[in-house]
Design an enzyme around this catalytic site. Structure first.
Site, PDB file in Angstrom:
ATOM      1  CE1 TYR A  20       7.784  96.603   8.177  1.00 37.94           C
ATOM      2  CE2 TYR A  20       5.733  96.477   6.796  1.00 37.94           C
ATOM      3  CZ  TYR A  20       7.405  97.129   7.124  1.00 37.94           C
ATOM      4  OH  TYR A  20       7.895  97.907   6.489  1.00 37.94           O
ATOM      5  CE1 TYR A 147       8.461 102.201   6.873  1.00 38.67           C
ATOM      6  CE2 TYR A 147       7.690 102.970   4.702  1.00 38.67           C
ATOM      7  CZ  TYR A 147       8.223 101.872   5.579  1.00 38.67           C
ATOM      8  OH  TYR A 147       8.496 100.794   4.900  1.00 38.67           O
ATOM      9  CG  ASP A 248       9.344 110.040   1.337  1.00 35.95           C
ATOM     10  OD1 ASP A 248       8.732 109.552   0.305  1.00 35.95           O
ATOM     11  OD2 ASP A 248       9.807 108.768   1.752  1.00 35.95           O
ATOM     12  CE  LYS A 277       3.747 103.012   0.016  1.00 43.26           C
ATOM     13  NZ  LYS A 277       4.886 103.472   0.893  1.00 43.26           N
TER      14      LYS A 277
END
Ligand SMILES: *Cc1c(COP(=O)(O)O)cnc(C)c1O
Length: 428
Positions: A20, A147, A248, A277
């Site tokens: 980003y 997200y 999620d 993660k």
């Protein structure tokens, strides 16, 4: 003598894309030489206390003995073999552990290489499920400020207000967005919070394959904690209208919120769950999508007969071996006590931020501490202030947040929180 430890920052700047940021005018980057426990050592020699756990991933900090050993032992056996037509102990062990620790009816495990891919897999499972039943459906419902990753399917269910939908909208599938739940985690519940979601489902349920959301904690979309009754209500809506629920848990999984999985706050079981993660304790990329026997059976009984996905590095033995050591360490350690202790300390140490006129809100859940400012920060400037204060904290927009490793010491956590106070105080 040229120093072999000094990094070629110029090459990095000229050739390496970082997340980003601009390729030609990137935000500054700090070089890391090594990392141990909760401390990152920069190539300049400076030591920073880590508040980010490398984006939710490091549960036990860095250079963890058991994880190092697991990686080295596995490396001597085999780093990788294809998962098509072959299997191995690390994958089998990991599958057993995941089936054991996740909600009861999640019994079929699809291993993949990253969170975004785990989300793609979950969407494809839902689509293929309905296809196999002979009632194909094509849309997903989610909530705003979510997200779910950077690949296309995942982006399509990520908050549309972010830059990504704007850029790619001609290509992205159109999904349905309910408003972000307004009742916060610790507020008094009000059923009306589900009204908009209910309306969307009533109007569109015949074409909805699944609802996908981050349970309780919305991460990268806004670091927001919503009420468990909302999640319970969504589960009930899914049951009533025969929709699948995809949780999620890529950010929330493995104890970060104070529960092993955030779904536990609502006592619900999703039909499909994505994890990633923290699964390898921050060592390497690995993710998984779990589902029920019923969904796996339906997909397998369908015309296709197979699930159409299979990454090259599926079930990578090295990653599985490290994940196994990480999960063993988590389960054998009093993780919940540690996380709740961090929660208590975060509440105490971040409280002074509430007195600042620059701060809009301070919120804490488990080992997650968030200070929301009134205005967006200038990342490069604020990053430098944090480094000067001896901590690694990377804010985005108005959000300054930390989710430290579970083994962080009280004094280190205090330093992180004090640094947030200092930096927040100097904002406009
Ligand atoms: C980080 C994240 C993802 C994407 O995972 P990657 O490994 O970055 O692809 C998906 N969903 C949630 C909730 C996440 O926090």
């Amino acid at each position: 003598m040229t120093s072999i430890t000094s990094l070629d920052h110029q090459f990095d700047k000229n050739h390496l894309w970082h997340p980003y940021t601009s390729m030609t005018n990137p935000l500054p980057c700090y070089g890391v030489k090594s990392a141990d426990k909760c401390v990152l050592t920069l190539d300049s020699g400076e030591q920073l206390i880590d508040g980010m756990s490398s984006w939710w991933a490091c549960l036990f900090g860095y250079n963890v003995e058991e994880l190092n050993t697991a990686a080295k032992d596995q490396l001597d056996k085999m780093a990788h073999v294809m998962f098509g037509g072959l299997t191995h102990q690390p994958a089998i062990d990991l599958g057993k552990k995941l089936v054991e620790i996740t909600p009861d009816n999640l019994e079929k495990v699809f291993l993949s290489d990253s969170g975004s891919v785990a989300v793609e897999v979950s969407l494809k499972m839902a689509l293929q499920y309905w296809h196999a039943k002979g009632t194909p459906k094509s849309q997903f419902v989610t909530i705003r400020n979510g997200y779910h990753g950077d690949t296309f399917g995942a982006m399509s269910v990520t908050d549309p207000e972010g830059a990504m939908h704007e850029l790619y909208h001609r290509f992205l599938p159109k999904q349905l967005f309910a408003p972000q739940p307004t009742i916060k985690f610790d507020e008094v519940w009000d059923e009306s919070d589900l009204d908009e979601m209910t309306k969307i489902i009533e109007a569109n349920h015949t074409n909805i394959a699944a609802i996908i959301l981050e349970p309780i904690v919305q991460g990268a979309g806004g670091m927001y904690f919503y009420h468990p009754e909302y999640l319970k209500g969504v589960r009930l809506l899914c049951d009533k209208y025969d929709l699948l629920l995809i949780a999620d848990e890529i950010a929330t999984g493995f104890g970060r919120t104070g529960k092993l999985f955030a779904c536990e706050f609502a006592g619900i079981t999703p039909d499909i769950m994505c994890i990633g993660k923290a699964i390898t304790g921050g060592y390497m990329s690995l993710a998984a999508t779990l589902t029920t026997t019923h969904i796996a059976q339906t997909i397998s009984d369908g015309k296709a007969g197979v699930f159409m996905h299979g990454p090259t590095f599926m079930g990578n033995p090295l990653a599985c071996a490290v994940a196994n050591a990480n999960i063993d360490k988590l389960i054998s350690f009093d993780w919940q006590k540690n996380v709740l202790n961090i929660e208590k300390q975060l509440i105490e140490f971040l409280a002074p931020c509430k007195t600042l006129t620059t701060v809009k809100s301070v919120r804490v859940l488990g080992a997650i501490g968030v200070v929301e400012l009134n205005n967006a920060v200038e990342v490069a400037k604020v990053q430098k202030q944090f480094v000067d204060l001896g901590v690694w904290i990377r804010p985005f927009g108005k959000l300054v947040y930390i989710m430290p490793p579970y083994v962080i010491e009280e004094a280190q956590l205090k330093q992180l929180c004090d640094a947030i106070f200092q930096v927040a105080k100097n904002q406009s």
